[in-house]
Scaffold this motif. Structure first.
Motif, short mmCIF file in Angstrom:
data_model
loop_
_atom_site.label_atom_id
_atom_site.label_comp_id
_atom_site.label_asym_id
_atom_site.label_seq_id
_atom_site.Cartn_x
_atom_site.Cartn_y
_atom_site.Cartn_z
N PHE A 49 -7.34 -1.48 19.50
CA PHE A 49 -6.89 -2.60 18.91
C PHE A 49 -7.63 -3.57 18.03
CE2 PHE A 49 -3.31 -0.63 20.89
CZ PHE A 49 -2.12 -1.14 20.07
N PRO A 50 -8.86 -3.86 18.46
CA PRO A 50 -9.85 -4.53 17.95
C PRO A 50 -10.44 -3.95 16.94
CG PRO A 50 -10.66 -3.94 20.39
CD PRO A 50 -9.32 -3.77 20.20
N ILE A 51 -10.71 -2.27 17.07
CA ILE A 51 -11.42 -1.82 16.14
C ILE A 51 -10.41 -1.85 14.83
CG2 ILE A 51 -11.99 0.70 15.50
CD1 ILE A 51 -12.96 0.99 18.39
N MET A 52 -8.95 -1.72 14.86
CA MET A 52 -8.04 -1.59 13.94
C MET A 52 -8.08 -2.90 13.32
SD MET A 52 -4.99 0.84 15.59
CE MET A 52 -4.39 -0.35 16.50
N MET A 53 -7.59 -3.96 14.05
CA MET A 53 -7.28 -5.10 13.45
C MET A 53 -8.68 -5.72 12.63
SD MET A 53 -4.78 -6.89 16.13
CE MET A 53 -3.05 -6.28 16.09
N GLY A 54 -10.06 -5.54 13.41
CA GLY A 54 -11.30 -5.91 12.74
C GLY A 54 -11.41 -5.32 11.51
N SER A 55 -11.33 -3.82 11.68
CA SER A 55 -11.58 -3.14 10.53
C SER A 55 -10.68 -3.58 9.21
CB SER A 55 -11.33 -1.74 10.88
OG SER A 55 -12.39 -1.15 11.70
N CYS A 56 -9.49 -3.68 9.64
CA CYS A 56 -8.56 -3.96 8.36
C CYS A 56 -8.80 -5.43 7.82
CB CYS A 56 -7.19 -4.00 8.89
SG CYS A 56 -6.36 -2.04 9.06
N ALA A 57 -9.04 -6.46 8.75
CA ALA A 57 -9.42 -7.64 8.24
C ALA A 57 -10.58 -8.01 7.53
CB ALA A 57 -9.36 -8.65 9.55
N ALA A 58 -11.63 -7.32 7.82
CA ALA A 58 -12.77 -7.33 7.22
C ALA A 58 -12.84 -6.41 5.81
CB ALA A 58 -14.08 -6.81 8.02
N LEU A 59 -12.34 -5.18 6.06
CA LEU A 59 -12.26 -4.36 4.64
C LEU A 59 -11.41 -4.99 3.62
CD1 LEU A 59 -9.78 -2.14 4.06
CD2 LEU A 59 -10.56 -1.53 6.37
N MET A 60 -10.18 -5.51 4.07
CA MET A 60 -9.24 -5.85 3.04
C MET A 60 -9.95 -7.36 2.50
SD MET A 60 -5.61 -5.47 5.10
CE MET A 60 -4.53 -6.08 4.06
N ALA A 61 -10.52 -8.21 3.29
CA ALA A 61 -11.41 -9.47 2.76
C ALA A 61 -12.49 -9.09 1.63
CB ALA A 61 -11.81 -10.20 3.97
N ILE A 62 -13.09 -7.93 2.16
CA ILE A 62 -14.18 -7.69 1.24
C ILE A 62 -13.87 -6.56 0.14
CG2 ILE A 62 -16.42 -6.52 1.26
CD1 ILE A 62 -16.53 -9.25 2.58
N GLY A 63 -12.79 -5.77 0.31
CA GLY A 63 -12.64 -4.81 -0.86
C GLY A 63 -11.61 -5.45 -1.67
N SER A 64 -10.76 -6.29 -1.31
CA SER A 64 -9.57 -6.67 -2.17
C SER A 64 -10.05 -7.13 -3.50
CB SER A 64 -8.63 -7.64 -1.28
OG SER A 64 -7.86 -6.77 -0.16
N PRO A 65 -11.35 -8.18 -3.43
CA PRO A 65 -11.58 -8.74 -4.69
C PRO A 65 -11.88 -7.78 -5.94
CG PRO A 65 -12.63 -9.93 -2.78
CD PRO A 65 -11.90 -8.47 -2.27
N LYS A 66 -12.10 -6.59 -5.52
CA LYS A 66 -12.17 -5.55 -6.69
C LYS A 66 -10.61 -5.63 -7.38
CE LYS A 66 -13.92 -2.23 -9.26
NZ LYS A 66 -15.01 -2.56 -10.26
N PHE A 67 -9.57 -5.67 -6.75
CA PHE A 67 -8.49 -5.66 -7.50
C PHE A 67 -8.14 -6.99 -8.29
CE2 PHE A 67 -7.87 -2.68 -3.75
CZ PHE A 67 -7.37 -1.44 -4.67
N ILE A 68 -8.80 -8.00 -7.57
CA ILE A 68 -8.60 -9.32 -8.05
C ILE A 68 -9.35 -9.46 -9.26
CG2 ILE A 68 -9.16 -11.57 -7.83
CD1 ILE A 68 -8.91 -11.29 -4.69
N LYS A 69 -10.51 -9.01 -9.39
CA LYS A 69 -11.38 -8.94 -10.49
C LYS A 69 -10.80 -8.18 -11.85
CE LYS A 69 -15.78 -9.40 -8.40
NZ LYS A 69 -17.01 -8.86 -7.91
N GLU A 70 -10.17 -7.06 -11.43
CA GLU A 70 -9.51 -6.12 -12.38
C GLU A 70 -8.00 -6.63 -12.72
OE1 GLU A 70 -10.70 -3.44 -14.00
OE2 GLU A 70 -12.68 -3.39 -12.70
N GLY A 71 -7.36 -7.69 -12.13
CA GLY A 71 -6.26 -8.16 -12.37
C GLY A 71 -5.03 -7.24 -11.96
#
Length: 291
Positions: free
Chosen positions: A212-234
């Protein structure tokens, strides 16, 4: 250790919010493809409520987005899922990550692997045409439904029934790092990380609770760091995704209050069935366009 992790997650959250806010401000008043904010709010409310209870949010969001017409262009689905659910998942991480013990090296290694995987996966997914997104999402939904079915039948729990380890070492740690790297990359394509990560750590001998800490920590971190790629591309509907996030935050808060008392057994079966139907429909559309 927990303080360090939460500090890093806080910095990741700040980075995401700044990037998202800058894009919203920059494109204020710009005409573009968007989605109904009211529908987005209620989708976020429902799906992140379920996510807090362990069902996951990606598959239900995809399902409701198709049923309601919230997303009309399937190419926008991965960005909508990742951007819209980032803040709710960060809140989940802050609420739950302190309650379960897990080895520091294992936790940080797997979270870092998921973030790197997301950065790689984001670059690939943002370049894919709609038909390939549809095929990818179709397979992802069917696999997700299979994992949900396995969880509902208790098979995932059996994998770690007698496991007590709170850490990984040697080859097992390497396998875990590689696995979470792959899961992080697939998250950018809209494939949820929870179920496959739980299965992996159980197969590697860890106590399933440590997932559970692995899953939630992984998702929270990767979405925060990885999602800006979609933001930049619109590659997301701005107004609709903001509403999705707001509804999601409320859903997490409500779900957290009911996590020990609410049974969603019948709803889980319904979601599994409809997710399979949605996945097959997306496969049909993607393969038809390819043909």
């Amino acid at each position: 250790m927990v303080t360090l992790l939460l500090t890093l997650l806080g910095l990741s959250a700040l980075y995401f919010i700044v990037m998202w806010s800058m894009d919203i401000i920059k494109n204020k008043g710009v005409e573009g493809e968007d989605s109904n904010p009211v529908v987005g709010f209620f989708i976020g409310l429902v799906t992140d409520f379920m996510d807090t209870l362990g069902i996951g949010s990606f598959a239900p969001t995809t399902l409701l987005a198709k049923v309601t017409g919230f997303i009309k262009n399937d190419r926008l689905l991965p960005g909508t899922l990742n951007i819209g659910h980032t803040v709710p998942v960060l809140i989940e991480a802050f609420l739950f990550i302190q309650s379960v013990q897990v080895d520091a090296v294992t936790l940080l290694s797997l979270i870092a692997a998921a973030v790197i995987g997301a950065l790689v996966g984001g670059r690939i997914v943002t370049k894919l045409p709609e038909k390939k997104i549809q095929v990818t999402m179709g397979f992802a939904l069917i696999i997700t439904a299979a994992l949900m079915f396995a969880s509902k039948m208790g098979w995932l729990a059996l994998l770690g029934a007698n496991n007590t380890a709170l850490h990984l070492t040697g080859i097992a740690l390497i396998v875990g790092i590689v696995g979470n790297f792959i899961f992080g990359a697939l998250m950018m394509a809209g494939v949820g990380l929870y179920a496959p990560c739980l299965a992996m750590v159980s197969l590697l001998g860890m106590d399933p609770k440590a997932a559970f800490p692995i899953m939630m920590g992984s998702c929270a971190a990767l979405m925060a760091i990885g999602s800006p790629k979609f933001i930049k591309e619109g590659l997301y509907p701005r107004k609709g995704t903001i509403a999705l996030a707001i509804g999601g935050i409320l859903g997490v808060i409500i779900g957290y209050q009911f996590i020990t008392s609410l049974s969603l057994s019948s709803l889980m079966w319904l979601i599994i069935v409809v997710v399979i139907i949605t996945g097959l429909d997306m496969l049909r559309k993607g393969l038809k366009k390819a043909a």
